[in-house]
Design a protein around this motif. Sequence first.
Motif, PDB file in Angstrom:
ATOM      1  N   THR A  26      43.701  37.218  37.821  1.00 14.89           N
ATOM      2  CA  THR A  26      43.450  38.489  38.529  1.00 14.89           C
ATOM      3  C   THR A  26      42.037  38.553  39.101  1.00 14.89           C
ATOM      4  OG1 THR A  26      42.734  39.551  36.457  1.00 14.89           O
ATOM      5  CG2 THR A  26      45.072  39.727  37.059  1.00 14.89           C
ATOM      6  N   LYS A  27      41.243  37.511  38.840  1.00 15.89           N
ATOM      7  CA  LYS A  27      39.854  37.500  39.327  1.00 15.89           C
ATOM      8  C   LYS A  27      39.616  36.227  40.140  1.00 15.89           C
ATOM      9  CE  LYS A  27      38.230  38.153  35.134  1.00 15.89           C
ATOM     10  NZ  LYS A  27      37.296  38.391  33.997  1.00 15.89           N
ATOM     11  N   VAL A  28      39.023  36.408  41.324  1.00 14.36           N
ATOM     12  CA  VAL A  28      38.796  35.284  42.226  1.00 14.36           C
ATOM     13  C   VAL A  28      37.413  35.431  42.863  1.00 14.36           C
ATOM     14  CG1 VAL A  28      39.641  33.980  44.213  1.00 14.36           C
ATOM     15  CG2 VAL A  28      41.256  35.235  42.773  1.00 14.36           C
ATOM     16  N   LEU A  29      36.688  34.316  42.934  1.00 13.70           N
ATOM     17  CA  LEU A  29      35.422  34.253  43.672  1.00 13.70           C
ATOM     18  C   LEU A  29      35.662  33.496  44.965  1.00 13.70           C
ATOM     19  CD1 LEU A  29      33.053  33.286  40.723  1.00 13.70           C
ATOM     20  CD2 LEU A  29      33.287  35.534  41.732  1.00 13.70           C
ATOM     21  N   ILE A  30      35.241  34.070  46.088  1.00 10.37           N
ATOM     22  CA  ILE A  30      35.371  33.397  47.384  1.00 10.37           C
ATOM     23  C   ILE A  30      34.038  32.713  47.686  1.00 10.37           C
ATOM     24  CG2 ILE A  30      35.760  33.688  49.843  1.00 10.37           C
ATOM     25  CD1 ILE A  30      37.113  36.226  47.384  1.00 10.37           C
ATOM     26  N   PHE A  93      39.432  30.629  40.953  1.00 13.19           N
ATOM     27  CA  PHE A  93      40.206  31.498  40.065  1.00 13.19           C
ATOM     28  C   PHE A  93      39.605  31.407  38.658  1.00 13.19           C
ATOM     29  CE2 PHE A  93      43.001  30.463  43.534  1.00 13.19           C
ATOM     30  CZ  PHE A  93      43.719  31.626  43.763  1.00 13.19           C
ATOM     31  N   THR A  94      39.387  32.548  38.024  1.00 16.78           N
ATOM     32  CA  THR A  94      38.745  32.526  36.714  1.00 16.78           C
ATOM     33  C   THR A  94      39.299  33.604  35.802  1.00 16.78           C
ATOM     34  OG1 THR A  94      36.613  32.640  35.556  1.00 16.78           O
ATOM     35  CG2 THR A  94      36.889  34.064  37.472  1.00 16.78           C
ATOM     36  N   LYS A  95      39.237  33.320  34.496  1.00 14.87           N
ATOM     37  CA  LYS A  95      39.550  34.304  33.461  1.00 14.87           C
ATOM     38  C   LYS A  95      38.300  34.688  32.679  1.00 14.87           C
ATOM     39  CE  LYS A  95      44.341  32.780  32.806  1.00 14.87           C
ATOM     40  NZ  LYS A  95      45.336  32.200  31.862  1.00 14.87           N
ATOM     41  N   GLY A  96      37.167  34.086  33.056  1.00 15.87           N
ATOM     42  CA  GLY A  96      35.919  34.364  32.367  1.00 15.87           C
ATOM     43  C   GLY A  96      35.160  35.519  33.003  1.00 15.87           C
ATOM     44  N   SER A 198      41.311  42.318  40.524  1.00 18.30           N
ATOM     45  CA  SER A 198      42.455  43.225  40.352  1.00 18.30           C
ATOM     46  C   SER A 198      42.664  44.156  41.549  1.00 18.30           C
ATOM     47  CB  SER A 198      42.268  44.059  39.081  1.00 18.30           C
ATOM     48  OG  SER A 198      42.135  43.223  37.946  1.00 18.30           O
ATOM     49  N   GLY A 199      42.615  43.593  42.738  1.00 18.13           N
ATOM     50  CA  GLY A 199      42.874  44.377  43.942  1.00 18.13           C
ATOM     51  C   GLY A 199      41.640  44.928  44.622  1.00 18.13           C
ATOM     52  N   SER A 200      40.479  44.839  43.990  1.00 21.94           N
ATOM     53  CA  SER A 200      39.221  45.325  44.580  1.00 21.94           C
ATOM     54  C   SER A 200      38.395  44.151  45.067  1.00 21.94           C
ATOM     55  CB  SER A 200      38.425  46.136  43.555  1.00 21.94           C
ATOM     56  OG  SER A 200      39.166  47.251  43.105  1.00 21.94           O
TER      57      SER A 200
END
Length: 320
Positions: A26-30, A93-96, A198-200
């Motif tokens: 649910t978390k992504v860094l571009i 993509f990360t869970k941290g 999460s969508g933001s």
Amino acid sequence: MAIKRTKAEKKQAYDRKLCQLLDEYTKVLIAVADNVGSNQLQEIRKGLRGDSIVLMGKNTLIRRCIKVHADATGNKDYLELMPLLVGNVGLIFTKGDLKEVREEVAKYKVGAPARVGLVAPVDVVVPPGNTGLDPSQTSFFQVLNIPTKINKGTVEIITPVELIKKGDKVGSSESALLAKLGIRPFSYGLVITNVYDSGSVFTPEVLDLTEEDLMEKFASGVSMVASVSLAISYPTIAAAPHMFLNGYKNVLAVAVETEYSYPHADKIKEYLKDPSKFAAAAAPVAAAASGAAAPAAKEEEKKEEPEEESDGDLGMSLFD
């Protein structure tokens, strides 16, 4: 012998992998990957291994996969990523913790020479000192108007020179001179430009905000709301305490100027008629404050006295 897959099979495998990541994370860094080599990218993948995955690919393919995934699952949140897929970008993509992952990515920067035609990301300044070049190389410095002198058979730069400004393209003379001096002025790595959670979608600067910063901004907003509410006489929770206080002041002012009165107003009227009563009422408060300060001062003196006695005893024993 491994069977070579066709382009269609590679696209299908990529699509499955991306859809799986979209389901799990649910978390992504571009991140922008300009001038980042394959070896450097491999080191970044190793450093993030465990709770993060770096995914590179063509923007058109990533957009198509995101759109297909949104249509298939009904989850439209990841559509917010599509406008950000411009240029040479990748997805982490990360869970941290997002801030920790960004800091880990920033560690993997590699120095790079100033190649001809590159746009300088920073100012390049050549420091003064001995260059180790023989006098026959002075032509490079003369072309770039760099003051030099010959010292012990080598060329020495007299003063620091700003060779390239940020945003300018590197010329052939600047590139050749920096190569001769062994200066690698630029450093490249993955640069985080946007964060998805999460969508933001927000800029990475948001990750640097602390609780104190948020409280300060919240207090500033409440103060602004209260100011506007008081100016237009519109009641809000933020302005309510100020409105009650201002109303009480108005009632008190009317009571003082008229025969109407109530217990609190009676005290104010007495003070206005005889200010000495106000001084008498304030005296016990001042005395209490000074009385509380005096014992504290005495306690400090008592604490200091044993230290002086011990010093004296030590001195006497030395003289004896």
